[in-house]
Design an enzyme around this catalytic site. Sequence first.
Site, PDB file in Angstrom:
ATOM      1  CG  ASP A  51      -9.081  -5.586  -0.492  1.00 36.38           C
ATOM      2  OD1 ASP A  51      -9.887  -5.611   0.337  1.00 36.38           O
ATOM      3  OD2 ASP A  51      -7.809  -5.334   0.141  1.00 36.38           O
ATOM      4  CD  GLN A  57      -5.975  -6.372   6.679  1.00 33.82           C
ATOM      5  OE1 GLN A  57      -6.718  -7.068   5.912  1.00 33.82           O
ATOM      6  NE2 GLN A  57      -6.721  -5.307   7.617  1.00 33.82           N
ATOM      7  CE  LYS A  97     -10.612  -8.295   5.851  1.00 32.30           C
ATOM      8  NZ  LYS A  97      -9.362  -7.506   5.442  1.00 32.30           N
TER       9      LYS A  97
HETATM   10  N1  GUN Z   1      -7.449  -2.649   6.368  1.00 33.79           N
HETATM   11  C1  GUN Z   1      -8.813  -2.199   6.813  1.00 33.79           C
HETATM   12  N2  GUN Z   1      -9.786  -2.733   6.046  1.00 33.79           N
HETATM   13  C2  GUN Z   1      -9.076  -3.248   5.072  1.00 33.79           C
HETATM   14  C3  GUN Z   1      -9.679  -3.865   3.992  1.00 33.79           C
HETATM   15  O1  GUN Z   1     -10.858  -3.882   3.460  1.00 33.79           O
HETATM   16  N3  GUN Z   1      -8.932  -4.310   3.069  1.00 33.79           N
HETATM   17  C4  GUN Z   1      -7.465  -4.301   3.242  1.00 33.79           C
HETATM   18  N4  GUN Z   1      -6.846  -4.918   2.262  1.00 33.79           N
HETATM   19  N5  GUN Z   1      -7.087  -3.797   4.328  1.00 33.79           N
HETATM   20  C5  GUN Z   1      -7.746  -3.266   5.111  1.00 33.79           C
END
Ligand code: GUN
Length: 284
Positions: A120, A97, A53
């Site tokens: 998100d 996350q 990311k």
């Molecule tokens: N863990 C796995 N996929 C995601 C996501 O798209 N966003 C977040 N915040 N955590 C994750």
Amino acid sequence: MTAQLIDGNGLSRQLRTEVAQRAAALKARGTTPGLAVVLVGDNPASQVYVRNKVKACEDSGLHSVLEKYDATLTEAALLARVEALNEDPAIHGILVQLPLPAHIDAQKVIEAISPAKDVDGFHIASAGALMTGMPGFWPCTPYGCMKMLESIGYDLRGKHAVVIGRSNIVGKPMALMLLQKNATVTICHSATQDLKAHTLQADVIVAAVGKRNVLTADMVKPGAVVLDVGMNRNEEGKLCGDVDFDGVKEVAGYITPVPGGVGPMTITMLLVNTLEAAERAAGS
Ligand code: GUN
């Protein structure tokens, strides 16, 4: 193979070029879009995700900060960090996350993020906005699936879409997005009886369960569009989706591969949401 591939890598490249152009334009007007990624603990998969990311932000000219904390971080300390990021004018998007360590209430942390920075799309306010058709951030994975359907010029009006999986992150928001585009939507899940009877009726199938071979060729109507959200490993450790790709590609009209399908779109839509948040903050 009869199905046409929907190439998530190619579509991502195209969309990320557009993000980079819009980010540069915003930067020229004095606002650099900024994303904060918060990682608590040392989950190996999460470490890879957050690194990807942050790298994607750099590649598109977005500012990003990665805050890493030990798994012993208290819930109160994490909430305080989120509050500080809510107030930080250089940060337009906040991503905590998941999963978080068991002693931290993840929902409480998500609700602490300002909805204006909830890139998100996991906040209740974002979910409510999606449900009511109001402006808000859409969860990145189903949003990416919608972009993939758009990329093939697919008109969902009156079509039957079957979503397999009912998670808050993919299945439920996916169903709402398809509904918003006037599809007739069925949500199937672990208690569904006779999944095949449903999928055989579907013009569009989204598989989002997290289990291999949930969808096989005998369950697909010829010509259907199949989107595979799964990220699993086979016996050899190779990445594979929820769909039996080799079988289904002989029946479907369109199909997304794994890897190279929905996966890259998730990060792409995170960039889109972050840019959007920055544009809104800058009043453009
Ligand atoms: N863990 C796995 N996929 C995601 C996501 O798209 N966003 C977040 N915040 N955590 C994750």
